[in-house]
Design an enzyme around this catalytic site. Structure first.
Site, PDB file in Angstrom:
ATOM      1  N   LYS A 267       0.569  -1.448   0.092  1.00 40.79           N
ATOM      2  CA  LYS A 267       0.262  -0.023   0.091  1.00 40.79           C
ATOM      3  C   LYS A 267       0.832   1.399   0.256  1.00 40.79           C
ATOM      4  O   LYS A 267       1.556   1.347   0.542  1.00 40.79           O
ATOM      5  CB  LYS A 267      -1.214   0.031   1.537  1.00 40.79           C
ATOM      6  N   ASP A 272      -2.643   9.789   4.092  1.00 40.58           N
ATOM      7  CA  ASP A 272      -3.609   9.139   4.108  1.00 40.58           C
ATOM      8  C   ASP A 272      -4.759  10.710   4.649  1.00 40.58           C
ATOM      9  O   ASP A 272      -4.443  10.641   6.437  1.00 40.58           O
ATOM     10  CB  ASP A 272      -4.009   8.399   4.734  1.00 40.58           C
ATOM     11  N   LYS A 279      -9.702  13.051   8.457  1.00 39.38           N
ATOM     12  CA  LYS A 279      -9.486  12.222   9.923  1.00 39.38           C
ATOM     13  C   LYS A 279      -9.591  13.415  10.611  1.00 39.38           C
ATOM     14  O   LYS A 279      -9.752  14.791  10.264  1.00 39.38           O
ATOM     15  CB  LYS A 279      -8.546  11.790   9.532  1.00 39.38           C
ATOM     16  N   ASP A 290       1.852   6.452   5.443  1.00 37.99           N
ATOM     17  CA  ASP A 290       0.506   4.877   5.046  1.00 37.99           C
ATOM     18  C   ASP A 290       1.086   4.464   4.040  1.00 37.99           C
ATOM     19  O   ASP A 290       0.352   3.362   3.077  1.00 37.99           O
ATOM     20  CB  ASP A 290      -0.504   6.062   4.820  1.00 37.99           C
ATOM     21  N   GLU A 351      -9.217   4.174   2.203  1.00 41.56           N
ATOM     22  CA  GLU A 351      -8.890   3.584   0.549  1.00 41.56           C
ATOM     23  C   GLU A 351      -7.991   2.842   0.714  1.00 41.56           C
ATOM     24  O   GLU A 351      -7.710   2.469  -0.441  1.00 41.56           O
ATOM     25  CB  GLU A 351      -8.250   4.971   0.460  1.00 41.56           C
ATOM     26  N   ARG A 353      -8.116  -0.497   0.645  1.00 41.35           N
ATOM     27  CA  ARG A 353      -8.414  -2.134  -0.066  1.00 41.35           C
ATOM     28  C   ARG A 353      -8.862  -0.771  -1.463  1.00 41.35           C
ATOM     29  O   ARG A 353      -8.783  -1.742  -1.789  1.00 41.35           O
ATOM     30  CB  ARG A 353      -9.339  -2.626   0.875  1.00 41.35           C
TER      31      ARG A 353
HETATM   32  N1  BES Z   1      -3.948   4.241   6.890  1.00 41.39           N
HETATM   33  C1  BES Z   1      -5.400   3.878   7.946  1.00 41.39           C
HETATM   34  C2  BES Z   1      -5.471   3.078   8.998  1.00 41.39           C
HETATM   35  C3  BES Z   1      -4.448   3.804   9.947  1.00 41.39           C
HETATM   36  C4  BES Z   1      -4.727   4.565  10.979  1.00 41.39           C
HETATM   37  C5  BES Z   1      -3.265   3.121  10.173  1.00 41.39           C
HETATM   38  C6  BES Z   1      -4.017   4.546  11.857  1.00 41.39           C
HETATM   39  C7  BES Z   1      -2.305   3.393  10.801  1.00 41.39           C
HETATM   40  C8  BES Z   1      -3.125   4.028  11.929  1.00 41.39           C
HETATM   41  C9  BES Z   1      -6.140   3.352   6.855  1.00 41.39           C
HETATM   42  O1  BES Z   1      -6.981   4.679   5.391  1.00 41.39           O
HETATM   43  C10 BES Z   1      -7.811   4.498   7.280  1.00 41.39           C
HETATM   44  O2  BES Z   1      -8.435   5.129   7.499  1.00 41.39           O
HETATM   45  N2  BES Z   1      -8.181   3.106   7.962  1.00 41.39           N
HETATM   46  C11 BES Z   1     -10.011   3.454   8.625  1.00 41.39           C
HETATM   47  C12 BES Z   1     -10.987   2.590   8.119  1.00 41.39           C
HETATM   48  C13 BES Z   1     -12.427   3.362   8.528  1.00 41.39           C
HETATM   49  C14 BES Z   1     -12.470   3.888   7.260  1.00 41.39           C
HETATM   50  C15 BES Z   1     -13.281   1.318   8.074  1.00 41.39           C
HETATM   51  C16 BES Z   1     -10.060   2.881  10.390  1.00 41.39           C
HETATM   52  O3  BES Z   1      -8.560   2.436  10.542  1.00 41.39           O
HETATM   53  O4  BES Z   1     -10.327   3.986  10.816  1.00 41.39           O
HETATM   54 ZN    ZN Z   2      -5.201   4.997   4.969  1.00 41.71          ZN
HETATM   55 MN    MN Z   3      -7.546   5.995   5.763  1.00 41.06          MN
END
Ligand code: BES
Ligand code: ZN
Ligand code: MN
Length: 495
Positions: A267, A272, A279, A290, A351, A353
Site C-alpha cells: 500500500k 492519508d 480524519k 501510510d 482507501e 483496500r
Molecule cells: N491508513 C489508515 C489506517 C491506520 C490508521 C493505520 C491509524 C495506522 C494508524 C486507513 O486508511 C484507515 O483510515 N482505515 C480506517 C478504516 C475505517 C474507515 C473502516 C480506520 O482504521 O479507521
Molecule cells: Zn490509509
Molecule cells: Mn484511511
C-alpha cells in the site's frame, strides 16, 4: 557506512574503544568475560558481585577504564540462561547493546556476544542479527534538518568468536548488510514527509533502483494506463489529489523465466487525510507513514537484488494520496474495480483496500506462486494487537504458517486472525457488489474479507502493519517492519 568484520585472537589484548561481553543469569561470566576478569585481577567479578548487573537478558552496563586490559571500555551485557536464550531475546538484547555503544559515540567496538547460546540458531544467524542491529542503531533521518547532527557514528565493528574458519560469521555479516540496506531504504521513504514523498517520488526511487541493479526491471503505470486497465477503484482514490497516481512494478528473476514468483503488493498512500470522510487533526501527520507497505516492497526488492537471490520476486506498489478535493469520491459513490466487481464507497477513509484491490487483480498477470500484500490498513489492528505483532490473514494455511514461522524466527512477529465467511456479510451493500467498510466490529478482518474477494485465484496472505510500521511519540519514526519477516520468508524459500 559501518564496516563489520571478523577478529580473532585473545580478548585481553584487543585494542578497541569498547568490548561487549556477556554475563549470564546467576552472575556467571562468559568465557570472554572470564578472560577479561582474569587480566583485570577480578575487576569484573567484583562489580558483578555488588549487583550492578545480574545477567538478565538485555541489561547493559558500560565500564570505562578497566585496569589491565587493552580495551578502553567494557560493556557488560546481560545474556540470560547459560543453556541458551530464544532468538527473539537475543535480537532484542542486540538492539540494546547497539544502542548503548552507538549512543556513547564510540568509533569502534568488538562484540564477543557470539558466545551466547541461542536456541535453534547458528553463528551465521547471530552475525546477521548483530549486523542488522548495529546498522539499525546507526540509522538517522536528518536530511531535512538544516544542520544535520555531527555526532560521530560507530565506523568499525569487529565480531570476535569461536567460529574457526569464520565462514559462517562472514556470511551472516554479508546477509545482515544487504538486509540493512533494504531496511534503510524502507525507513528513509517512510520517514520522508508527504510533500517530498509523493507517488512520483516513489516511482522515481523504483526507477533508480532498476538503474543501480540491472537485475531489476521497473515498470510504472500512469493514470491513462490505469484507465485502460479499468482500475476504477484505485483511480477513484487518486481523484481527490493533485498528485498523479502511479502503479509501480519491480521484477526480479533470479530463478529463470519460468519459476512462479512471489508477488509482494505494498500500500502506497503517501498521505492519508481520510478524504471527504476526513480524519481528526490529532496525529494526522503520522498518515505520511501510510505508504510503508510500498516502502517495504522497494526495500525488499533492493535487498533481494543486492543478494542476487536464486528466486523470482515481483514487487507491486499502487501509490496515491488520499485528499478531499472537489473531484474526490463522496460517501455513497459506486466505483467499478478492474475485476469488474462494483464497490460502494461508504467511507473514503477506507482507501487502502480500494487501491489494493486493483493491484491484487493486476498481480494475477505475473502468474504468482503466492501473493502477499503489506498495508497500514486498519486502526482496528492496533486495537487488536498493539505494536508487537502485525496482523496476518490468509486464504492458504501453509502460507500463513510459513509467514508466522519466519516472523517468529527473526523477531518480527505476526499473529493470524480468522478470515471466516461469516464476516463477509458485514460488507454487503444494497447498491453494489460490496461496501468498502463493514462497521465497527472486527475491522481488520472485514478489511481483509474485502481484499480476499480480489485474491480468489491464487494463494494469498495479507499483513496489516498499522501497529508495527512506525513508532509514535518522542522517538517517532519508521521501524522498517515487516522487512525482516519478509526477508526471512524469502531467504527460507531460497533454501
Ligand atoms: N491508513 C489508515 C489506517 C491506520 C490508521 C493505520 C491509524 C495506522 C494508524 C486507513 O486508511 C484507515 O483510515 N482505515 C480506517 C478504516 C475505517 C474507515 C473502516 C480506520 O482504521 O479507521
Ligand atoms: Zn490509509
Ligand atoms: Mn484511511
Amino acid at each position: 557506512m559501518m564496516e563489520i568484520s571478523l577478529k580473532q585472537g585473545s580478548v585481553r589484548s584487543l585494542k578497541t574503544a569498547c568490548i561487549a561481553v556477556a554475563v549470564f543469569a546467576g552472575k556467571r561470566l562468559s568465557p570472554s568475560a572470564q578472560a577479561l576478569d582474569k587480566t583485570s585481577h577480578g575487576a569484573l567479578s567484583r562489580i558483578i558481585k555488588r549487583g550492578d548487573i545480574n545477567g538478565t537478558v538485555g541489561e547493559v552496563l558500560m565500564l570505562p577504564d578497566v585496569a589491565g586490559i587493552e580495551a578502553e571500555r567494557v560493556l557488560l551485557v546481560g545474556a540470560g540462561k547459560v543453556e541458551g536464550i530464544t532468538g527473539t531475546e537475543y535480537s532484542s538484547m542486540l538492539g540494546k547493546v547497539a544502542k548503548a555503544i552507538t549512543d556513547a559515540g564510540l568509533k569502534n567496538a568488538i562484540s564477543a556476544l557470539g558466545e551466547i547460546e541461542v536456541k535453534e540458531h547458528d553463528l551465521k544467524w547471530k552475525a546477521r542479527q548483530l549486523s542488522v542491529a548495529f546498522r539499525s542503531a546507526a540509522y538517522r533521518f536528518d536530511r531535512l534538518k538544516s544542520k544535520p547532527s555531527r555526532k560521530p557514528l560507530l565506523s568499525r565493528l569487529w565480531l570476535h568468536g569461536d567460529d574457526e574458519t569464520g565462514a559462517g560469521t562472514m556470511a551472516g555479516i554479508q546477509l545482515g548488510k544487504a538486509i540493512a540496506l533494504g531496511l534503510d531504504l524502507t525507513k528513509n521513504l517512510a520517514n520522508l514527509p508527504g510533500n517530498y514523498c509523493t507517488p512520483t517520488h516513489l516511482a522515481e526511487t523504483a526507477e533508480e533502483l532498476a538503474k543501480t541493479y540491472p537485475s531489476l526491471k521497473c515498470t510504472v503505470l500512469n493514470e491513462a494506463d490505469m484507465q485502460k486497465l479499468g482500475m476504477g477503484s484505485l483511480l477513484s482514490v487518486a481523484r481527490g489529489s493533485r498528485q498523479p497516481p502511479k502503479l509501480i512494478t519491480l521484477e526480479y528473476r533470479g530463478a529463470g523465466p519460468t519459476a512462479k514468483p512471489i508477488v509482494l503488493v505494498g500500500k502506497g498512500v503517501t498521505f492519508d487525510s481520510g478524504g471527504i470522510s476526513i480524519k481528526p487533526a490529532a496525529a494526522m501527520d503520522e498518515m505520511k507513514f501510510d505508504m510503508t507497505g510500498a516502502a517495504c516492497v522497494l526495500g525488499i526488492m533492493k535487498s533481494v537484488a543486492e543478494l542476487e537471490l536464486p528466486i523470482n520476486v515481483v514487487g507491486v506498489a499502487p501509490a496515491t494520496e488520499n485528499l478531499p478535493d472537489g473531484a474526490a469520491s463522496k460517501p455513497g459513490d459506486v466505483v467499478t474495480s478492474m475485476s469488474g466487481q462494483t464497490i460502494e464507497i461508504l467511507n473514503t477513509d477506507a482507501e487502502g483496500r480500494l487501491i489494493l484491490c486493483d493491484a491484487l487483480t493486476y498481480s494475477a498477470r505475473f502468474e504468482p506462486d503466492v501473493v502477499i500484500d503489506i498495508a497500514t490498513l486498519t486502526g482496528a489492528c492496533i486495537v487488536a494487537l498493539g505494536s508487537h505483532a502485525s496482523g496476518l490473514l490468509s486464504n492458504h494455511d501453509p502460507l500463513a504458517e510459513e509467514l508466522l514461522a519466519a516472523g517468529q524466527r527473526i523477531g518480527d512477529r505476526a499473529w493470524r486472525l480468522p478470515l471466516w465467511d461469516e464476516y463477509q456479510k458485514q460488507i454487503e451493500s444494497p447498491f453494489a457488489d460490496m461496501a468498502n467498510v463493514g462497521g465497527r466490529e472486527a475491522g481488520t478482518i472485514t478489511a481483509a474479507c474485502f481484499l480476499a474477494r480480489f485474491a480468489k485465484d491464487y494463494r494469498w496472505a495479507h499483513l496489516d502493519i498499522a501497529g508495527t510500521a512506525w513508532t509514535g511519540g518522542k522517538a517517532k519514526g519508521s521501524t522498517g517492519r515487516p522487512v525482516p519477516l519478509l526477508m526471512e520468508f524469502i531467504l527460507n524459500r531460497c533454501g
